[in-house]
Design a protein around this motif. Structure first.
Motif, PDB file in Angstrom:
ATOM      1  N   LEU A 217     -51.860  23.683  -9.135  1.00 26.09           N
ATOM      2  CA  LEU A 217     -50.477  24.076  -9.400  1.00 26.09           C
ATOM      3  C   LEU A 217     -49.778  23.032 -10.263  1.00 26.09           C
ATOM      4  CD1 LEU A 217     -47.961  25.878  -8.833  1.00 26.09           C
ATOM      5  CD2 LEU A 217     -47.556  24.466  -6.814  1.00 26.09           C
ATOM      6  N   THR A 219     -50.011  20.770 -12.963  1.00 20.75           N
ATOM      7  CA  THR A 219     -50.949  20.482 -14.046  1.00 20.75           C
ATOM      8  C   THR A 219     -50.534  19.280 -14.876  1.00 20.75           C
ATOM      9  OG1 THR A 219     -49.849  21.968 -15.585  1.00 20.75           O
ATOM     10  CG2 THR A 219     -51.555  22.911 -14.170  1.00 20.75           C
ATOM     11  N   PHE A 220     -49.489  18.582 -14.426  1.00 21.33           N
ATOM     12  CA  PHE A 220     -49.041  17.425 -15.215  1.00 21.33           C
ATOM     13  C   PHE A 220     -50.160  16.400 -15.387  1.00 21.33           C
ATOM     14  CE2 PHE A 220     -47.257  13.138 -15.442  1.00 21.33           C
ATOM     15  CZ  PHE A 220     -46.442  13.246 -16.551  1.00 21.33           C
ATOM     16  N   THR A 223     -53.017  17.944 -17.500  1.00 25.41           N
ATOM     17  CA  THR A 223     -52.604  18.161 -18.890  1.00 25.41           C
ATOM     18  C   THR A 223     -52.581  16.843 -19.648  1.00 25.41           C
ATOM     19  OG1 THR A 223     -51.274  20.078 -18.276  1.00 25.41           O
ATOM     20  CG2 THR A 223     -50.750  19.034 -20.376  1.00 25.41           C
ATOM     21  N   PHE A 224     -52.090  15.822 -18.983  1.00 30.13           N
ATOM     22  CA  PHE A 224     -52.001  14.521 -19.630  1.00 30.13           C
ATOM     23  C   PHE A 224     -53.192  13.627 -19.269  1.00 30.13           C
ATOM     24  CE2 PHE A 224     -47.662  16.147 -19.699  1.00 30.13           C
ATOM     25  CZ  PHE A 224     -47.338  15.967 -21.025  1.00 30.13           C
ATOM     26  N   ARG A 266     -56.181  26.971 -15.729  1.00 33.07           N
ATOM     27  CA  ARG A 266     -55.109  26.543 -16.603  1.00 33.07           C
ATOM     28  C   ARG A 266     -55.099  25.031 -16.824  1.00 33.07           C
ATOM     29  NH1 ARG A 266     -50.263  25.493 -14.683  1.00 33.07           N
ATOM     30  NH2 ARG A 266     -50.883  26.324 -12.681  1.00 33.07           N
ATOM     31  N   TYR A 355     -42.457  15.630 -11.998  1.00 31.88           N
ATOM     32  CA  TYR A 355     -43.566  16.158 -12.796  1.00 31.88           C
ATOM     33  C   TYR A 355     -44.652  16.771 -11.913  1.00 31.88           C
ATOM     34  CZ  TYR A 355     -41.914  13.721 -17.017  1.00 31.88           C
ATOM     35  OH  TYR A 355     -41.193  13.300 -18.103  1.00 31.88           O
ATOM     36  N   VAL A 356     -44.861  16.194 -10.731  1.00 34.90           N
ATOM     37  CA  VAL A 356     -45.898  16.729  -9.843  1.00 34.90           C
ATOM     38  C   VAL A 356     -45.310  17.245  -8.531  1.00 34.90           C
ATOM     39  CG1 VAL A 356     -47.772  15.397 -10.820  1.00 34.90           C
ATOM     40  CG2 VAL A 356     -46.427  14.418  -8.973  1.00 34.90           C
ATOM     41  N   GLU A 359     -42.927  22.089  -8.926  1.00 31.02           N
ATOM     42  CA  GLU A 359     -43.499  23.392  -8.588  1.00 31.02           C
ATOM     43  C   GLU A 359     -43.415  23.686  -7.097  1.00 31.02           C
ATOM     44  OE1 GLU A 359     -45.100  21.078 -10.429  1.00 31.02           O
ATOM     45  OE2 GLU A 359     -45.224  21.976 -12.425  1.00 31.02           O
TER      46      GLU A 359
END
Lengths: 413, 152
Positions: A217, A219-220, A223-224, A266, A355-356, A359
């Protein structure tokens, strides 16, 4: 408000299936307030540092029960229901402050000492020989409900039940050690925020115990290219299932593993780099390699270490389909200016805009709305097996099953 | 000068409300301070923010995370920004305080008063442009509904 007993039957004995009515049913919710929050558990209520001097108090909630937590004259901490024995009005009206030697209800000026005992009744003997309370009225027989208190690692807990075991036994040695791993010295409050969540309180507690969802869920990190489920770590679940501590271990050697790519999810779709990677400049301050530790104390406390961002989160139910999350961001009193700045910057990872964690503010609402007409359907909680034991992986729902194991015990399901 | 600050505020609000978040870091100097806090935290001098950025890079990362990583339901803001009050000026820095109100519009059409508060700004001139050296967003309430994604 209804005081009806819950009338639902739990469907089967497995920990891997949970009916959706448990997030919706009003009678069940009212029973939770009595059997869990006002039952033989320890509820986090405030920090010791919130009450440095005699008379210092804070108001909070145990479930929906309004509670005053106050430092007594001898330094001990008292907690009692924030409800006047006379007509039931709130006794303390502010978030906190210093009460001096007593509290007084604004409605008819009944007074209470710091222990929550009724000490005086205005016009108890009447006025000019008329009125007043009957001679038989005994102040000692009237007063708000008193809670037991206990402290650990600067946290103050309260219990309404004489049957709650001592706090140390309630937590168990392993969870207690993991709590003290983070809260091992005097803390300082860096800020407080409240997040109003559109979901049943249990959906949030499950989310916190759900180590499986974290990198899917949120994805920070992926993604980084910062962390992923294939990193080391695991989840510790207390023997009764009630409490947990999850850990992510710092191991930077598996960042290019194909585990995520192969799942077609994702998280792995694109790769970005932070413009300011100093966000994650982290100091190992607890003498180990645990980068992230999320710990819960049943029913309502989360203690968070995300790199050097520390916080406690208090879960406060507000009806079957609403709750509040009270965030208190922490540092230590001996933080250097550099460490303080690091904590403030890393606080971007958590909180209502984290950021995490952002959500987690909405995903409970997604479930609450999704199951609107599926009360008797069962959710599937099978990741990592069927038990509620500690596991050395985070690709598991073991701690979530632990929650239901404990929940069903308290609720007699 | 205050007319220019009002214009800066109007452009800032339009960039966010028009979903031009990539333009948002450009309203700040490098380094800078952008943080969102509550009136209570501000009064007690508690330093933590819901968002805390002290570099252009952190502002850009916030936008990149919102675009590429974070999950939240489609939503938009409408800022109503009041008139700036001049709070002082020294060494080429102007201090201003400006009240704001933000309505959040969700994808299903629900509109809520999401935040009210004041911007506490330190503004400098860089070339022809005014930029924020500091923008401390002091929300009147510490209570955030569900989550805060888009910056205020």
């Amino acid at each position: 408000m209804t005081t009806a007993e819950p009338h639902r039957e739990w469907p089967g004995s497995t920990l891997t299936r949970v009916p959706y009515w448990v997030y919706q049913d009003d009678a069940n919710y009212r029973a939770e307030l009595r059997r869990i929050f006002e039952g033989p558990v320890w509820n986090y209520v405030c920090l010791e540092v919130d009450l440095p001097r005699a008379g210092d108090y804070r108001t909070t909630f145990v479930g929906e029960m309004p509670v005053v937590v106050v430092r007594g004259a001898e330094g001990q901490i008292h907690a009692w229901e924030n409800r006047c024995a006379h007509r039931g009005a709130l006794i303390a009206l502010d978030d906190g402050g210093n009460a001096g030697k007593r509290f007084q209800c604004v409605y008819h000026a009944w007074s209470y000492d710091l222990e929550g005992s009724l000490t005086s009744v205005a016009f108890e003997k009447g006025a000019q020989g008329r009125g007043g309370m009957p001679a038989s009225f005994c102040k000692a027989e009237h007063g708000p409900r008193k809670l037991r208190t206990a402290t650990l690692g600067g946290l103050v807990f309260a219990s309404l039940s004489p049957e709650a075991p001592p706090l140390e036994d309630y937590l168990g040695e392993a969870v207690r050690a993991r709590l003290l791993r983070v809260l091992g010295k005097p803390v300082e409050v860096l800020g407080r925020f409240v997040q109003a969540l559109p979901n049943n309180w249990k959906l949030y507690v499950e989310n916190v115990k759900d180590t499986y969802h974290a990198s899917l869920l949120h994805t920070f990190f992926s993604t980084f290219r910062i962390t992923r489920l294939t990193q080391g770590g695991g989840v510790l679940v207390s023997p009764d299932g009630a409490h947990h501590a999850s850990a992510t271990i710092d191991r930077s050697d598996d960042r290019d593993s194909s585990a995520y790519r192969d799942q077609d999810i994702r998280s792995e779709k694109d790769r970005f780099r932070l413009h300011d990677p100093s966000l994650l400049d982290t100091v190992k301050e607890f003498g180990d390699d645990i980068q992230l530790q999320i710990l819960t104390v049943f029913p309502s406390l989360v203690v968070q270490q995300v790199y050097n961002a520390l916080a406690v989160r208090q879960v406060i139910p507000k009806g079957p389909d609403a709750m509040e999350l009270h965030w208190t961001y922490l540092g230590f009193t001996d933080d250097t200016p550099e460490m303080r700045r690091r904590r403030l910057r890393q606080a971007n990872l958590v909180g209502p805009a984290g950021y995490v964690s952002m959500e987690d503010g909405c995903v409970g609402g997604f479930v609450q709305r999704g199951v609107a007409t599926a009360s008797d359907t069962l959710s599937v909680i099978n990741m990592g097996g069927e038990g509620a034991e500690s596991q050395d992986t985070r690709a598991t729902e073991s701690a979530v099953r632990g929650f239901w194991k404990a929940y069903r015990g308290y609720m007699d399901y | 000068m205050l007319e220019h600050v009002a214009q800066l505020n109007a452009e800032y609000a339009r960039a966010i409300d028009d979903d031009r978040l990539e333009d948002w870091p450009g309203f700040f100097t490098e380094p800078c301070l952008y943080t969102i806090t509550s009136a209570e935290n501000h009064r007690l001098k508690l330093p933590a923010g819901i968002i805390y950025a002290d570099s252009q890079g952190m502002l850009k990362d916030r936008v990149a995370a919102l675009r590429e990583a974070n999950i939240y339901e489609r939503q938009a803001y409408r800022h109503l920004v009041g008139l700036p009050a001049r709070m002082g000026e020294s060494g080429g820095e102007l201090r201003a305080e400006t009240p704001f109100l933000v309505v959040r519009i969700m994808r299903d059409g629900r509109m809520d008063l999401f935040a009210t508060g004041r911007y506490l700004d330190v503004i400098v001139q860089e070339g022809v442009a005014l930029r924020f050296r500091e923008r401390v967003v002091v929300c009147d309430s510490a209570r955030i509904d569900t989550l805060l994604a888009i910056p205020l």
